[in-house]
Design a protein around this motif. Structure first.
Motif, PDB file in Angstrom:
ATOM      1  N   MET A 103       0.837  -1.199   0.000  1.00  0.00           N
ATOM      2  CA  MET A 103       0.000   0.000   0.000  1.00  0.00           C
ATOM      3  C   MET A 103       0.879   1.259   0.000  1.00  0.00           C
ATOM      4  O   MET A 103       1.836   1.342   0.755  1.00  0.00           O
ATOM      5  CB  MET A 103      -0.910   0.018   1.237  1.00  0.00           C
ATOM      6  N   LYS A 104       0.535   2.226  -0.867  1.00  0.00           N
ATOM      7  CA  LYS A 104       1.284   3.479  -0.898  1.00  0.00           C
ATOM      8  C   LYS A 104       1.049   4.270   0.381  1.00  0.00           C
ATOM      9  O   LYS A 104      -0.064   4.306   0.913  1.00  0.00           O
ATOM     10  CB  LYS A 104       0.857   4.303  -2.116  1.00  0.00           C
ATOM     11  N   ALA A 155      -1.815  12.465  -9.612  1.00  0.00           N
ATOM     12  CA  ALA A 155      -0.424  12.248  -9.991  1.00  0.00           C
ATOM     13  C   ALA A 155       0.039  10.826  -9.646  1.00  0.00           C
ATOM     14  O   ALA A 155       0.847  10.241 -10.358  1.00  0.00           O
ATOM     15  CB  ALA A 155       0.475  13.262  -9.291  1.00  0.00           C
ATOM     16  N   LEU A 156      -0.497  10.286  -8.557  1.00  0.00           N
ATOM     17  CA  LEU A 156      -0.079   8.954  -8.110  1.00  0.00           C
ATOM     18  C   LEU A 156      -0.823   7.829  -8.818  1.00  0.00           C
ATOM     19  O   LEU A 156      -0.389   6.675  -8.773  1.00  0.00           O
ATOM     20  CB  LEU A 156      -0.301   8.820  -6.596  1.00  0.00           C
ATOM     21  N   VAL A 214       5.610   7.701  -0.739  1.00  0.00           N
ATOM     22  CA  VAL A 214       5.527   8.233  -2.101  1.00  0.00           C
ATOM     23  C   VAL A 214       5.338   9.744  -2.099  1.00  0.00           C
ATOM     24  O   VAL A 214       5.430  10.390  -3.149  1.00  0.00           O
ATOM     25  CB  VAL A 214       4.378   7.572  -2.887  1.00  0.00           C
ATOM     26  N   ALA A 215       5.054  10.313  -0.937  1.00  0.00           N
ATOM     27  CA  ALA A 215       4.860  11.761  -0.837  1.00  0.00           C
ATOM     28  C   ALA A 215       4.992  12.198   0.610  1.00  0.00           C
ATOM     29  O   ALA A 215       4.799  11.401   1.541  1.00  0.00           O
ATOM     30  CB  ALA A 215       3.479  12.162  -1.366  1.00  0.00           C
ATOM     31  N   ILE A 216       5.319  13.461   0.773  1.00  0.00           N
ATOM     32  CA  ILE A 216       5.305  14.097   2.085  1.00  0.00           C
ATOM     33  C   ILE A 216       4.377  15.303   1.987  1.00  0.00           C
ATOM     34  O   ILE A 216       4.356  16.002   0.969  1.00  0.00           O
ATOM     35  CB  ILE A 216       6.726  14.515   2.532  1.00  0.00           C
ATOM     36  N   TYR A 217       3.569  15.501   3.011  1.00  0.00           N
ATOM     37  CA  TYR A 217       2.570  16.577   3.009  1.00  0.00           C
ATOM     38  C   TYR A 217       2.731  17.415   4.274  1.00  0.00           C
ATOM     39  O   TYR A 217       2.598  16.905   5.389  1.00  0.00           O
ATOM     40  CB  TYR A 217       1.163  15.973   2.957  1.00  0.00           C
ATOM     41  N   TYR A 218       3.030  18.698   4.086  1.00  0.00           N
ATOM     42  CA  TYR A 218       3.206  19.622   5.200  1.00  0.00           C
ATOM     43  C   TYR A 218       1.896  20.351   5.480  1.00  0.00           C
ATOM     44  O   TYR A 218       1.409  21.118   4.661  1.00  0.00           O
ATOM     45  CB  TYR A 218       4.283  20.650   4.873  1.00  0.00           C
ATOM     46  N   THR A 219       1.330  20.112   6.662  1.00  0.00           N
ATOM     47  CA  THR A 219       0.137  20.834   7.095  1.00  0.00           C
ATOM     48  C   THR A 219       0.526  22.225   7.583  1.00  0.00           C
ATOM     49  O   THR A 219       1.700  22.531   7.754  1.00  0.00           O
ATOM     50  CB  THR A 219      -0.563  20.076   8.230  1.00  0.00           C
ATOM     51  N   GLY A 220      -0.503  23.033   7.847  1.00  0.00           N
ATOM     52  CA  GLY A 220      -0.236  24.390   8.312  1.00  0.00           C
ATOM     53  C   GLY A 220      -0.757  24.660   9.703  1.00  0.00           C
ATOM     54  O   GLY A 220      -0.821  23.784  10.559  1.00  0.00           O
ATOM     55  N   VAL A 261      -1.366   6.627   5.738  1.00  0.00           N
ATOM     56  CA  VAL A 261      -0.612   7.796   6.199  1.00  0.00           C
ATOM     57  C   VAL A 261       0.103   7.482   7.503  1.00  0.00           C
ATOM     58  O   VAL A 261      -0.356   6.671   8.305  1.00  0.00           O
ATOM     59  CB  VAL A 261      -1.512   9.037   6.409  1.00  0.00           C
ATOM     60  N   ASP A 262       1.236   8.146   7.695  1.00  0.00           N
ATOM     61  CA  ASP A 262       1.905   8.226   8.988  1.00  0.00           C
ATOM     62  C   ASP A 262       2.020   9.694   9.345  1.00  0.00           C
ATOM     63  O   ASP A 262       1.992  10.571   8.467  1.00  0.00           O
ATOM     64  CB  ASP A 262       3.298   7.593   8.932  1.00  0.00           C
ATOM     65  N   TYR A 263       2.175   9.956  10.640  1.00  0.00           N
ATOM     66  CA  TYR A 263       2.255  11.334  11.119  1.00  0.00           C
ATOM     67  C   TYR A 263       3.602  11.569  11.789  1.00  0.00           C
ATOM     68  O   TYR A 263       4.021  10.793  12.647  1.00  0.00           O
ATOM     69  CB  TYR A 263       1.140  11.612  12.131  1.00  0.00           C
ATOM     70  N   VAL A 264       4.252  12.660  11.430  1.00  0.00           N
ATOM     71  CA  VAL A 264       5.531  13.022  12.019  1.00  0.00           C
ATOM     72  C   VAL A 264       5.488  14.481  12.438  1.00  0.00           C
ATOM     73  O   VAL A 264       4.760  15.288  11.846  1.00  0.00           O
ATOM     74  CB  VAL A 264       6.694  12.785  11.016  1.00  0.00           C
TER      75      VAL A 264
END
Length: 225
Positions: A1-2, A223-224, A95-101, A42-45
């Motif tokens: 799984m991506k 895109a994925l 496959v991607a990193i997503y920066y929240t605000g 998803v994972d959270y960092v």
């Protein structure tokens, strides 16, 4: 799984003040709900790992589906109380990193070398760099192996100077995302304040403000696919 790595802030207040800030809830929950619906994990960092505070103002801007995610045991534990630290992350898993605000990220995203290395590795491995609103702060200082800013000559967006003025925070933020992005060679694009706008340039996908989360997620999913 991506899998996608979601980056959250640890900052609890506007630095030098008593005013609380933190993660803008919808910028995490709306994105996660969208990508999980599409079958991605998803994972959270966070920069320090562990506790992630919420900007109290963001609680007024939730819908039923994202509020349900917020109330879930998984989100409460893995995102808000036991977020991973950078040293726990294996970039090749994503496959991607997503920066929240949320305004808190202005203090703990830009200069976090460990997060920069994670993002750089994901990008070098063919993955995507994504952000929304103030989350663009996490992309501003990432450099390639030659020392060039990854956002240089890229069309990107994020929380604008005008939106910062309208938010009433121009005197407390440490910098303006738009100004730094432009200084680092990015082509900063924008629409009217607080209107949905997201843009993709290659493998960099960015959204202007909190109303752009779904658009960022949809561009990444396309895109994925």
């Amino acid at each position: 799984m991506k899998k996608i790595l979601v980056v959250l802030t640890n900052v609890t207040r506007y630095q030098g003040t008593e005013e609380p800030t933190g993660l803008w809830l919808g910028e995490a929950t709306e994105f996660v709900a969208e990508v999980q619906k599409a079958g991605l994990a998803v994972d959270y960092v966070s920069p320090k790992g562990g506790f992630v505070p919420l900007d109290p103002r963001s609680m007024k801007y939730t819908d039923a589906s994202t509020l349900a995610l917020y109330e879930s045991e998984d989100f409460q534990q893995r995102a808000l109380t036991q977020s991973l630290a950078p040293e726990d992350i294996h970039p090749e898993d994503y496959v991607a990193i997503y920066y929240t605000g949320g305004h808190g990220v202005m203090w703990d995203f830009p200069d976090n070398v460990a997060l920069q290395q994670i993002a750089r590795t994901i990008y070098q491995n063919g993955g995507y760099l994504t952000s929304v609103c103030h989350g663009i702060a996490g992309l501003l200082h990432i450099q390639d192996t030659m020392g060039n800013y990854l956002i240089a000559n890229k069309s990107i967006t994020g929380f604008t100077n005008t939106e910062e003025f309208l938010a009433g925070k121009k005197s407390v933020v440490p910098f303006f995302n738009q100004q730094v992005a432009e200084a680092h060679g990015a082509h900063f694009k924008k629409k009217r304040a607080y209107k949905d706008f997201a843009i993709q340039d290659g493998r960099i996908i960015t959204g202007q403000n909190p109303f752009s989360v779904h658009s960022v997620a949809k561009l990444l999913l396309a895109a994925l696919s």
